[in-house]
Design an enzyme around this catalytic site. Structure first.
Site, PDB file in Angstrom:
ATOM      1  N   LYS A   1       4.279  24.672   1.498  1.00  0.00           N
ATOM      2  CA  LYS A   1       3.706  23.427   0.990  1.00  0.00           C
ATOM      3  C   LYS A   1       3.202  23.584  -0.431  1.00  0.00           C
ATOM      4  CE  LYS A   1       1.745  19.353   1.112  1.00  0.00           C
ATOM      5  NZ  LYS A   1       1.693  18.195   1.981  1.00  0.00           N
TER       6      LYS A   1
ATOM      7  N   HIS B   1       4.989  11.947   2.470  1.00  0.00           N
ATOM      8  CA  HIS B   1       4.224  10.697   2.502  1.00  0.00           C
ATOM      9  C   HIS B   1       4.470   9.812   1.286  1.00  0.00           C
ATOM     10  CE1 HIS B   1       1.668  13.344   0.141  1.00  0.00           C
ATOM     11  NE2 HIS B   1       1.117  13.919   1.179  1.00  0.00           N
TER      12      HIS B   1
END
Ligand code: DOR
Ligand code: ZN
Length: 345
Positions: A100, A175
């Site tokens: 990430k 997102h």
């Protein structure tokens, strides 16, 4: 009108479960809804090494209710100091599914994130070689960039140059909230995918201020104008093969949300699949829910699809007002107290 809908068991490709008492309280909600979830590593301190990630995975597994079939898929929190060998070893051993990228300061617990992408080029090159996906919090952090523009600026300044430089690197833009992101994914090739949350499909920036300030609708990236919500909704329900479900369910105690400096994060785990079903039905796309929720994610990650199925029934579901963690701590779910049209049983 359809009375029920059976689909392969879905996966959540972006989830925060925290640690300690919150972890114990929220994991059962996700394990009831999903077969697998990509677990975000933004703990304090962050899950940066194979050793820390293995221990975190064990704590999550211990919180799965007996008899539930649920597998956490772990991610590494990239920092300027990430060791490519440790990351590759963790991936090879099956402990770390993806890594990430939090630009330092972009969001909750991102202070140890990457300050300059140039610093981690050796890591990213290694990931491209071994086929390990990079999950991106796609917002610039510069204080002078308006908060509503941070995703669009990130795409131009950071994402596109990175894709040009490492065309083989698998990237998930997480997102997404803007028409610019939706267009970038549509134009992108095989190596670019996106996740979309239920809340970004349902709220726009005006909702955050409807009748007063609504801290439980504050998350990052922040919800944008209605035209952007409609653009990501069109993409989500279009059947695009590289767009998939990622709730970004991010629990914070009510006191940390309802504060003079409230935390970013929306907790949607208890009714996530029902929320998505409502969106897909409203857009006459229920026939595409399964690809979004259960097929596109595994295809991008190179993982098998789930064999089990779940059934959604057209039955009113009232979202709980709050989830209790302990005597002093409660968490408010997205849409708390409202009635949804579907129920997962
Ligand atoms: O709203 C958010 N909450 N966005 C993030 O990127 C992180 C998350 C959290 O960890 O609370
Ligand atoms: Zn997140």
């Amino acid at each position: 009108m359809t009375g029920s809908l059976t689909i392969r068991r879905p996966d959540d490709w972006h989830l925060h479960v925290r640690d300690g008492a919150i972890l114990d309280a929220v994991v059962p909600h996700t394990a009831r809804q999903f077969a697998r979830a990509i677990i975000m590593p933004n703990l304090v301190p962050p899950a940066t090494t194979t050793e820390l990630i293995t221990a975190y995975r064990d704590r999550i597994v211990a919180a799965i209710p007996a008899g539930a079939d649920f597998t956490p898929l772990m991610t590494a929190y990239l920092t300027d100091k990430t060791d490519p060998d440790d990351l590759a070893a963790g991936h090879e051993a099956g402990v770390i599914t993806a890594a990430k990228l939090y630009p330092a300061g972009a969001t909750t617990n991102s202070d140890s994130g990457v300050t300059d992408i140039a610093a981690i080029m050796p890591v990213l090159r290694r990931m491209a070689e071994i086929g390990m996906p990079l999950l991106v919090h796609g917002e610039v952090t510069d204080a002078e960039i308006d908060i509503f523009d941070r995703e669009a600026v990130f795409i131009e300044r950071t994402l596109k140059p990175l894709m040009d430089r490492l065309p083989d690197l698998k990237i998930v833009l997480e997102h997404i909230t803007t028409a610019e992101a939706a267009e970038t994914v549509r134009q992108g090739g095989e190596t670019l995918a996106a996740t979309i949350t239920p809340h970004h499909l349902m709220i726009n920036r005006t909702d955050i201020f409807r009748g007063g300030i609504r801290p439980h609708l504050y998350c990052l990236p922040i919800a944008k104008r209605e035209i952007h919500r409609l653009a990501i909704r069109a993409l989500a329900t279009s059947g695009h093969p590289r767009v998939f479900l990622g709730t970004d369910s991010a629990p914070h105690p009510i006191g940390a949300k309802e504060s003079s400096c409230g935390c970013a994060g929306i907790f949607s785990a208890p009714t996530a699949v029902e929320l998505y079903a409502q969106v897909f039905e409203e857009d006459n796309a229920l026939d595409r829910l399964e690809s979004f929720a259960s097929l596109n994610g595994p295809a991008f990650y190179g993982l098998p699809v789930n064999q089990a199925t779940v059934t959604l029934y057209r039955e009113e579901t009232v979202v709980p007002d709050e989830i209790s963690i302990d005597e002093a701590t409660r968490i408010r779910p997205f849409r708390s107290g409202e009635t949804l049209a579907w129920r997962l049983r």
